[in-house]
Scaffold this motif. Sequence first.
Motif, PDB file in Angstrom:
ATOM      1  N   TYR A  16      44.551-116.772 -64.473  1.00  0.00           N
ATOM      2  CA  TYR A  16      44.338-115.412 -63.973  1.00  0.00           C
ATOM      3  C   TYR A  16      45.663-114.780 -63.602  1.00  0.00           C
ATOM      4  O   TYR A  16      46.636-115.453 -63.279  1.00  0.00           O
ATOM      5  CB  TYR A  16      43.368-115.387 -62.785  1.00  0.00           C
ATOM      6  CG  TYR A  16      43.758-116.281 -61.631  1.00  0.00           C
ATOM      7  CD1 TYR A  16      44.563-115.814 -60.604  1.00  0.00           C
ATOM      8  CD2 TYR A  16      43.301-117.588 -61.554  1.00  0.00           C
ATOM      9  CE1 TYR A  16      44.911-116.621 -59.537  1.00  0.00           C
ATOM     10  CE2 TYR A  16      43.637-118.406 -60.494  1.00  0.00           C
ATOM     11  CZ  TYR A  16      44.438-117.917 -59.489  1.00  0.00           C
ATOM     12  OH  TYR A  16      44.790-118.726 -58.441  1.00  0.00           O
ATOM     13  N   ALA A  60      34.306-115.018 -60.217  1.00  0.00           N
ATOM     14  CA  ALA A  60      35.245-113.933 -60.545  1.00  0.00           C
ATOM     15  C   ALA A  60      34.579-112.574 -60.357  1.00  0.00           C
ATOM     16  O   ALA A  60      35.183-111.640 -59.826  1.00  0.00           O
ATOM     17  CB  ALA A  60      35.750-114.099 -61.972  1.00  0.00           C
ATOM     18  N   GLU A  66      37.053-110.295 -62.296  1.00  0.00           N
ATOM     19  CA  GLU A  66      36.662-110.844 -63.601  1.00  0.00           C
ATOM     20  C   GLU A  66      37.518-110.326 -64.748  1.00  0.00           C
ATOM     21  O   GLU A  66      37.780-111.053 -65.700  1.00  0.00           O
ATOM     22  CB  GLU A  66      35.172-110.616 -63.895  1.00  0.00           C
ATOM     23  CG  GLU A  66      34.782-109.175 -64.089  1.00  0.00           C
ATOM     24  CD  GLU A  66      34.372-108.465 -62.822  1.00  0.00           C
ATOM     25  OE1 GLU A  66      33.785-107.380 -62.928  1.00  0.00           O
ATOM     26  OE2 GLU A  66      34.638-108.959 -61.701  1.00  0.00           O
ATOM     27  N   VAL A  69      40.604-112.647 -65.295  1.00  0.00           N
ATOM     28  CA  VAL A  69      40.400-114.096 -65.411  1.00  0.00           C
ATOM     29  C   VAL A  69      40.099-114.471 -66.860  1.00  0.00           C
ATOM     30  O   VAL A  69      39.300-113.815 -67.531  1.00  0.00           O
ATOM     31  CB  VAL A  69      39.236-114.548 -64.501  1.00  0.00           C
ATOM     32  CG1 VAL A  69      38.937-116.027 -64.692  1.00  0.00           C
ATOM     33  CG2 VAL A  69      39.562-114.259 -63.039  1.00  0.00           C
TER      34      VAL A  69
END
Length: 90
Positions: A16, A60, A66, A69
């Motif tokens: 990430y 996430a 999200e 990631v």
Amino acid sequence: EFDTTVWDHKWRCVAYDVPNSYTKSRESFRRTLKKWDFYQFQKSVWIFPYPCAEQVAIAARYYNVERYVLIMEANDLPLSQQLKRYFDLK
């Protein structure tokens, strides 16, 4: 949480790059991976031997990171022996 009964000889890598404007969310996400006993390979790269994409995606999304990631699978990694020891795998 995770089915850890049988290892399928694949590594799951979670990477990430969360902007500083999401510092609290990033730290919460990192703490979650740590709590789940992921192996920290680099500051923002974590490794796990069992299927985990769904749980990681949920976390996430929960922390609103999200889009930053990435979840990958690898058959082999340069540090596989070290990872096998860390996760007590045969």
